[in-house]
Design an enzyme around this catalytic site. Structure first.
Site, mmCIF file in Angstrom:
data_model
loop_
_atom_site.group_PDB
_atom_site.id
_atom_site.type_symbol
_atom_site.label_atom_id
_atom_site.label_comp_id
_atom_site.label_asym_id
_atom_site.label_seq_id
_atom_site.Cartn_x
_atom_site.Cartn_y
_atom_site.Cartn_z
ATOM 1 C CG HIS A 1 -1.882 0.993 1.413
ATOM 2 N ND1 HIS A 1 -1.601 2.290 1.790
ATOM 3 C CD2 HIS A 1 -3.233 0.933 1.252
ATOM 4 C CE1 HIS A 1 -2.732 2.975 1.860
ATOM 5 N NE2 HIS A 1 -3.735 2.186 1.540
ATOM 6 C CG ASP B 1 0.864 -2.339 5.967
ATOM 7 O OD1 ASP B 1 -0.049 -2.458 6.813
ATOM 8 O OD2 ASP B 1 0.758 -1.655 4.942
ATOM 9 C CD GLN C 1 -6.607 -4.511 4.215
ATOM 10 O OE1 GLN C 1 -7.497 -5.290 4.506
ATOM 11 N NE2 GLN C 1 -6.856 -3.284 3.778
ATOM 12 C CE LYS D 1 -7.014 -0.358 6.239
ATOM 13 N NZ LYS D 1 -7.644 0.216 5.090
ATOM 14 C CB CYS E 1 -3.613 3.407 -1.524
ATOM 15 S SG CYS E 1 -4.751 4.748 -1.209
HETATM 16 N N1 PLP Z 1 -1.606 -0.624 4.601
HETATM 17 C C1 PLP Z 1 -2.565 -1.353 4.025
HETATM 18 C C2 PLP Z 1 -2.234 -2.731 3.516
HETATM 19 C C3 PLP Z 1 -3.856 -0.832 3.896
HETATM 20 O O1 PLP Z 1 -4.803 -1.552 3.305
HETATM 21 C C4 PLP Z 1 -4.116 0.471 4.398
HETATM 22 C C5 PLP Z 1 -5.466 1.078 4.264
HETATM 23 O O2 PLP Z 1 -6.135 0.901 3.276
HETATM 24 C C6 PLP Z 1 -3.086 1.184 5.000
HETATM 25 C C7 PLP Z 1 -1.846 0.598 5.098
HETATM 26 C C8 PLP Z 1 -3.310 2.546 5.571
HETATM 27 O O3 PLP Z 1 -3.912 2.444 6.806
HETATM 28 P P1 PLP Z 1 -4.490 3.683 7.646
HETATM 29 O O4 PLP Z 1 -5.813 4.010 7.053
HETATM 30 O O5 PLP Z 1 -4.590 3.147 9.029
HETATM 31 O O6 PLP Z 1 -3.509 4.783 7.570
#
Ligand code: PLP
Length: 406
Positions: free
Chosen positions: A122, A199, A202, A225, A364
């Site tokens: 992302h 990360d 998800q 989420k 993204c």
């Molecule tokens: N990393 C992944 C894999 C995501 O799917 C997302 C959100 O869509 C993010 C990071 C960003 O997260 P946040 O909304 O908590 O900043």
């Protein structure tokens, strides 16, 4: 016992209609809905228990502080961490990764030092590393997924060279649903002395997580989420890495003492939490994590695995739907395009008319889109309250799209 009717009744928004149709909410990958317990906690937090935390000596400030600080232990328990002092509250995964980039990585990167990333990250796990590339000559080393959308951990391990200072990789792709064997990556990286950032934005939503078992150094989560409030989140940071970090944002709460000529900092994790935090949001996150731990993440994962298998079979029956990513243990996240000229935005608009909420666009993840050779996809991402009947509703709505656009 995973009682789906009871669970659905916990989420008031699921009983509403949109466009005259019952809501089928399949945009969980972007943000999940909230159970009544979280909504109540947020309402109570403002209506009855609100005050600023840490600095006050009055009843409400003590109460808010106690409730807020109790969440640190819940996050630690949810992530299998041994010490709640390794948990830093953030506004979400984006802030968590930027914290690591600025406070841990920037002071130690020399020009030519490398960060190993997968192509399915992302932007939240890409752009903070581009900052290091732009500002101090860091090199981003990309590892590709194969034709099935699988990320071979060995390829990530092989990409680690003498100049690699960090591996930053997702545990679960928000586009392909691919799960990554982050433990295998961490085991090998540790032998080479290279820290790993996972990360977990998800991954933490769809499977049980144990950061000690994974062996990573940083693990970031997203409250909104995880069925919690937006603006909440956390990052778990291994104690040794925390000790290596300089402060991130400067201001109240993160200091020990300030004078005209000098400043000294609070001990971690407070050192990394400047200013008034998302007090009520964080308290709401704690309630969301209690909700998930009561359900049991292994039960959530099992329910979603059944949904994923059902959705995979139903979508495979539509030979004009091109699903991206066919990893064997794919999570219940399906990005797709339709054969014919329909743009992802048009498809999602038609689905919306049928009450089916999906996301359309690049999610993204533009490097992944370029790798797949598509500019946009629709994404149906399932959560713990979705049902097989809702998969059927998605398929029905897609059949309508096919009629309209083929
Ligand atoms: N990393 C992944 C894999 C995501 O799917 C997302 C959100 O869509 C993010 C990071 C960003 O997260 P946040 O909304 O908590 O900043």
């Amino acid at each position: 016992m995973f009682d789906i009717d009871k669970i659905r009744a916990d989420f008031p928004i699921l009983s509403r209609e949109v466009n005259g149709k019952p809501l089928v909410y399949l945009d969980n990958g972007a943000s999940a809905q909230k159970p009544q317990a979280v909504i109540d906690a947020v309402t109570r937090g403002y209506a009855e228990e609100y005050s600023n935390v840490h600095r006050g000596l009055h009843y409400l400030s003590n109460l808010a502080t106690e409730k807020y600080e109790a969440v640190r232990g819940k996050v630690a328990r949810f992530l299998g961490a041994r010490d709640e002092h390794e948990v830093v509250f953030t506004s979400g995964t984006t802030e968590g990764i930027n914290l690591v980039s600025y406070a841990w990585a920037a002071p130690r990167f020399q020009p030519g030092d490398e960060i190993v990333l997968s192509v399915m990250e992302h932007h939240a796990n890409i752009v903070p590393w581009h900052f290091l590339r732009e500002r101090q000559g860091a090199v981003l080393k990309w590892v590709e997924t194969d034709a099935m959308g699988v990320l071979d951990p060995q390829k990530v391990i092989d990409a680690i060279g003498p100049r690699t200072r960090l591996v930053a990789v997702t545990q679960l792709s928000n586009v392909l649903g691919t799960k990554v064997d982050v433990k295998a990556i961490c085991d090998a990286a540790r032998e080479k002395g290279v820290p790993v950032l996972v990360d977990g934005s998800q991954g933490s939503v769809h499977m049980p997580v144990d950061v000690e078992e994974i062996g990573c150094d940083f693990y970031a989560i997203t409250g909104h989420k995880l069925y919690g409030p937006s603006g909440s989140g956390a990052i778990w940071i291994r104690r040794e890495r925390m000790a290596e970090m300089r402060p991130f944002l400067g201001g109240g709460d993160m200091i020990r003492e300030v004078s005209r000529d000098a400043v000294s900092y609070a001990d971690p994790p407070m050192k990394f939490e400047a200013g008034t935090p998302g007090i009520v949001q964080t308290i709401g996150l704690g309630v969301a994590l209690d909700y998930l731990m009561d359900l049991g993440m292994e039960n959530v994962a099992a329910h979603e695995a059944r949904l994923a298998a059902y959705a995979r079979d139903r979508l495979a029956g539509l030979n004009w739907v091109n699903v991206q990513g066919h990893a064997p243990d794919k999570a219940a996240i399906f990005s797709f395009t339709l054969e014919g000229a329909a743009h992802a935005h048009d498809i999602s608009t038609v689905l919306d008319k049928k009450g089916v909420a999906v996301r359309a666009g690049h999610h993204c993840a533009q490097p992944l889109m370029a790798h797949l050779g598509v500019s946009a996809t629709c994404r149906a991402s399932f959560g713990l309250y979705n049902t097989e009947a809702e998969v059927d509703k998605l398929v029905e709505a897609l059949e309508l799209c096919h009629e309209l656009f083929a």
